[in-house]
Design a protein around this motif. Sequence first.
Motif, mmCIF file in Angstrom:
data_model
loop_
_atom_site.group_PDB
_atom_site.id
_atom_site.type_symbol
_atom_site.label_atom_id
_atom_site.label_comp_id
_atom_site.label_asym_id
_atom_site.label_seq_id
_atom_site.Cartn_x
_atom_site.Cartn_y
_atom_site.Cartn_z
ATOM 1 N N GLU A 41 0.825 -1.321 0.139
ATOM 2 C CA GLU A 41 0.076 -0.011 0.085
ATOM 3 C C GLU A 41 1.074 1.295 0.099
ATOM 4 O OE1 GLU A 41 -3.552 1.899 2.639
ATOM 5 O OE2 GLU A 41 -3.075 -0.232 2.899
ATOM 6 N N VAL A 42 0.413 2.134 -0.857
ATOM 7 C CA VAL A 42 1.353 3.394 -0.859
ATOM 8 C C VAL A 42 0.428 4.717 -0.620
ATOM 9 C CG1 VAL A 42 2.849 4.874 -2.755
ATOM 10 C CG2 VAL A 42 2.902 2.306 -2.686
ATOM 11 N N LYS A 43 1.168 5.667 -0.098
ATOM 12 C CA LYS A 43 0.487 7.017 0.113
ATOM 13 C C LYS A 43 1.345 7.921 -0.736
ATOM 14 C CE LYS A 43 2.452 7.975 4.522
ATOM 15 N NZ LYS A 43 2.323 8.278 5.898
ATOM 16 N N SER A 95 -7.555 6.963 -16.368
ATOM 17 C CA SER A 95 -8.012 5.646 -16.247
ATOM 18 C C SER A 95 -7.582 4.809 -14.628
ATOM 19 C CB SER A 95 -7.702 4.502 -17.075
ATOM 20 O OG SER A 95 -6.298 4.829 -17.362
ATOM 21 N N SER A 96 -6.843 5.636 -14.137
ATOM 22 C CA SER A 96 -6.460 5.241 -12.754
ATOM 23 C C SER A 96 -7.631 5.343 -11.902
ATOM 24 C CB SER A 96 -5.159 6.119 -12.219
ATOM 25 O OG SER A 96 -5.647 7.525 -11.858
ATOM 26 N N ILE A 97 -8.481 5.937 -12.016
ATOM 27 C CA ILE A 97 -9.748 5.944 -11.068
ATOM 28 C C ILE A 97 -10.180 4.621 -10.957
ATOM 29 C CG2 ILE A 97 -12.046 6.954 -10.696
ATOM 30 C CD1 ILE A 97 -10.998 9.272 -12.596
ATOM 31 N N THR A 102 -7.426 -1.948 -7.778
ATOM 32 C CA THR A 102 -7.949 -3.108 -7.303
ATOM 33 C C THR A 102 -6.643 -3.976 -6.878
ATOM 34 O OG1 THR A 102 -7.913 -4.244 -9.325
ATOM 35 C CG2 THR A 102 -10.200 -3.061 -8.700
ATOM 36 N N ILE A 103 -5.666 -3.853 -7.509
ATOM 37 C CA ILE A 103 -4.505 -4.884 -7.219
ATOM 38 C C ILE A 103 -3.270 -3.923 -6.356
ATOM 39 C CG2 ILE A 103 -2.432 -6.109 -8.299
ATOM 40 C CD1 ILE A 103 -4.031 -6.301 -10.615
ATOM 41 N N VAL A 113 -0.354 -1.461 -7.294
ATOM 42 C CA VAL A 113 -0.254 -1.224 -8.794
ATOM 43 C C VAL A 113 -1.134 -0.025 -9.181
ATOM 44 C CG1 VAL A 113 -0.980 -2.055 -11.153
ATOM 45 C CG2 VAL A 113 -0.007 -3.745 -9.462
ATOM 46 N N PHE A 114 -0.271 1.057 -10.029
ATOM 47 C CA PHE A 114 -0.770 2.242 -10.419
ATOM 48 C C PHE A 114 -0.538 2.418 -11.863
ATOM 49 C CE2 PHE A 114 0.146 2.813 -5.858
ATOM 50 C CZ PHE A 114 -0.900 3.653 -5.562
ATOM 51 N N ILE A 115 -1.720 2.824 -12.347
ATOM 52 C CA ILE A 115 -1.515 3.590 -13.800
ATOM 53 C C ILE A 115 -0.822 4.818 -13.775
ATOM 54 C CG2 ILE A 115 -3.031 4.013 -16.092
ATOM 55 C CD1 ILE A 115 -4.679 1.988 -15.244
#
Length: 137
Positions: free
Chosen positions: A49-51, A68-70, A74-75, A78-80
């Motif tokens: 988990e990242v902040k 599309s990152s909105i 779910t994973i 993982v970030f777009i």
Amino acid sequence: MKKIILLFMTIALLSCKKNKTSDCGDKICTEEFASIMLKFVDNKGAGVEVKDFNVINQRTGERVTANSSIYTNTIKGVFIIVDDNNKLGLSEQGDDLKITGTSVETKQTKSVVIKVSGGKCACHIDKISGPQQIAFD
């Protein structure tokens, strides 16, 4: 006689505008939607988990947000980073995007730079270089 010459000039000017090609040439693009993802992992390779996640275009100094990152949180980890909606804000030569995030668990902050191209004439964004993940210690 003047009316005939004026008529021919008008037709010639209108036909020139109709035959003008775009600045990008005759490019045929697919309808796929491209995006570039990055994964934050712990020292064992598991998603974390990242902040304070952000992406800054180093050329413009502006923050980049992939629309599309909105939909894709779910994973874990993982970030777009960027997608085709950001194409016009990127240069054809490629821009360095600095990605930064802080681990919620360890409070460690890490950054990487990836190079991504786009531009007015690009069909899709394209990752030129950079890692696919950021590992926290």
